[in-house]
Design a protein around this motif. Sequence first.
Motif, PDB file in Angstrom:
ATOM      1  N   MET A   1       5.291 -24.009  42.052  1.00  0.00           N
ATOM      2  CA  MET A   1       4.225 -24.403  41.133  1.00  0.00           C
ATOM      3  C   MET A   1       3.413 -23.160  40.732  1.00  0.00           C
ATOM      4  N   PRO A   2       3.346 -22.835  39.452  1.00  0.00           N
ATOM      5  CA  PRO A   2       2.595 -21.661  39.018  1.00  0.00           C
ATOM      6  C   PRO A   2       1.110 -21.790  39.363  1.00  0.00           C
ATOM      7  N   ASP A   3       0.500 -20.667  39.707  1.00  0.00           N
ATOM      8  CA  ASP A   3      -0.921 -20.628  40.027  1.00  0.00           C
ATOM      9  C   ASP A   3      -1.739 -20.858  38.755  1.00  0.00           C
ATOM     10  N   VAL A   4      -2.719 -21.767  38.847  1.00  0.00           N
ATOM     11  CA  VAL A   4      -3.506 -22.125  37.667  1.00  0.00           C
ATOM     12  C   VAL A   4      -4.282 -20.932  37.135  1.00  0.00           C
ATOM     13  N   ARG A   5      -4.822 -20.090  38.022  1.00  0.00           N
ATOM     14  CA  ARG A   5      -5.595 -18.949  37.550  1.00  0.00           C
ATOM     15  C   ARG A   5      -4.724 -17.977  36.751  1.00  0.00           C
ATOM     16  N   ARG A   6      -3.459 -17.865  37.155  1.00  0.00           N
ATOM     17  CA  ARG A   6      -2.557 -16.979  36.403  1.00  0.00           C
ATOM     18  C   ARG A   6      -2.174 -17.605  35.068  1.00  0.00           C
ATOM     19  N   ILE A   7      -2.049 -18.932  35.044  1.00  0.00           N
ATOM     20  CA  ILE A   7      -1.775 -19.608  33.766  1.00  0.00           C
ATOM     21  C   ILE A   7      -2.938 -19.380  32.795  1.00  0.00           C
ATOM     22  N   LEU A   8      -4.178 -19.450  33.311  1.00  0.00           N
ATOM     23  CA  LEU A   8      -5.340 -19.181  32.467  1.00  0.00           C
ATOM     24  C   LEU A   8      -5.336 -17.743  31.959  1.00  0.00           C
ATOM     25  N   LEU A   9      -4.905 -16.805  32.800  1.00  0.00           N
ATOM     26  CA  LEU A   9      -4.801 -15.417  32.362  1.00  0.00           C
ATOM     27  C   LEU A   9      -3.745 -15.283  31.262  1.00  0.00           C
ATOM     28  N   LEU A  10      -2.623 -15.977  31.411  1.00  0.00           N
ATOM     29  CA  LEU A  10      -1.584 -15.959  30.379  1.00  0.00           C
ATOM     30  C   LEU A  10      -2.140 -16.489  29.058  1.00  0.00           C
ATOM     31  N   ALA A  11      -2.999 -17.537  29.120  1.00  0.00           N
ATOM     32  CA  ALA A  11      -3.630 -18.058  27.899  1.00  0.00           C
ATOM     33  C   ALA A  11      -4.501 -16.992  27.252  1.00  0.00           C
ATOM     34  N   GLU A  12      -5.163 -16.165  28.068  1.00  0.00           N
ATOM     35  CA  GLU A  12      -5.968 -15.073  27.522  1.00  0.00           C
ATOM     36  C   GLU A  12      -5.076 -14.029  26.861  1.00  0.00           C
ATOM     37  N   VAL A  13      -3.938 -13.740  27.479  1.00  0.00           N
ATOM     38  CA  VAL A  13      -2.994 -12.790  26.884  1.00  0.00           C
ATOM     39  C   VAL A  13      -2.532 -13.300  25.524  1.00  0.00           C
ATOM     40  N   ALA A  14      -2.198 -14.578  25.462  1.00  0.00           N
ATOM     41  CA  ALA A  14      -1.744 -15.161  24.197  1.00  0.00           C
ATOM     42  C   ALA A  14      -2.854 -15.126  23.150  1.00  0.00           C
ATOM     43  N   THR A  15      -4.083 -15.357  23.566  1.00  0.00           N
ATOM     44  CA  THR A  15      -5.208 -15.368  22.632  1.00  0.00           C
ATOM     45  C   THR A  15      -5.523 -13.982  22.099  1.00  0.00           C
ATOM     46  N   HIS A  16      -5.505 -12.975  22.982  1.00  0.00           N
ATOM     47  CA  HIS A  16      -5.922 -11.623  22.594  1.00  0.00           C
ATOM     48  C   HIS A  16      -4.757 -10.746  22.135  1.00  0.00           C
ATOM     49  N   GLY A  17      -3.545 -11.130  22.491  1.00  0.00           N
ATOM     50  CA  GLY A  17      -2.379 -10.391  22.010  1.00  0.00           C
ATOM     51  C   GLY A  17      -2.024  -9.156  22.795  1.00  0.00           C
TER      52      GLY A  17
END
Length: 317
Positions: A1-17
């Motif tokens: 199960m992926p760590d939720v905090r890392r998933i949130l970081l991935l969302a930031e990567v997608a948002t900021h590019g």
Amino acid sequence: MPDVRRILLLAEVATHGSLTAAAEASGMTTSAASQQMSRLEAEAGQPLLVRLPRGIRLTDAGAALAERGRAIRRQLRAAQADLDAFARLDSGTLRLGSFPTASASLLPLALTRFSRKFPGTHTTVRAAMLAQLLDFLHTGEVELALLWEYDWRRVEDDQLSLTRLLDDPTVLVVPANSELLERAEVSLTALAGQSWIIRADNHPVAEVLRRSCRLAGFEPVIAYESHDYQEAQAMVAAGLGIALAPRLALTNRRNDVRLVPFGSDVPAPTRRILLARPEGREPTPAAAAMTTILQAVAAKFSEPDLRRNQLGTVHTR
């Protein structure tokens, strides 16, 4: 199960590019962000990012997981907004317990003040006798409850936190034309020949009367058993007898009865009004706010001027 905090970081990567911008937005170094993404890919079991000479590109799996991250972030922000609203008392429900005398005296003023100050918070009140109020507190059906006790019937429960709000003295209820009004105060021992209006069904005030009269050396002669204080006042006004009652129970006093304080020869018992909440459970912001309001209202009911108004005018002839 992926760590939720890392998933949130991935969302930031997608948002900021870029990892650098995502790391800055998340308050970490670029190196730490890169390590977290590598761990997330290991947890996912597949690549999520394609590192390019200038920036990054998400794989299909990375893009799907980033969208989940955005949804999680929205839910977390909504959850924080809910908590902030409860803390500001903009929403939520306060569950109270009370007994009839308090519901007719202290509680209406407290509820009015609370609703004016915190209109977004809904309040419910469960009215019951003492034993049921204690059950409500233990089961969590109410957060706060107004209780009462006498010296011989104490509320002793180590699962409850008790705050003493005020003392509620016992007073004598007599007709407006009673000869007893000629006296500044009445001795209980002088009332041995009187007929009494008593509360029915083994009501606590009936016990107060019997205990007080026995201490004064006589058994009371019962003329009528009433089922509420308005009925008791009506029978007193009709001349059927006199009565004892807690002062708060007579906040809504008839104009054809008077209240008389007792002398000190045989002190009439004083009832204590308590505010209870479960011990060891932090009160909600709404419960804490209501506690403050109830303490202020209780202090107002304890003021000498209000007590004199409740006792009414003592006539002399």
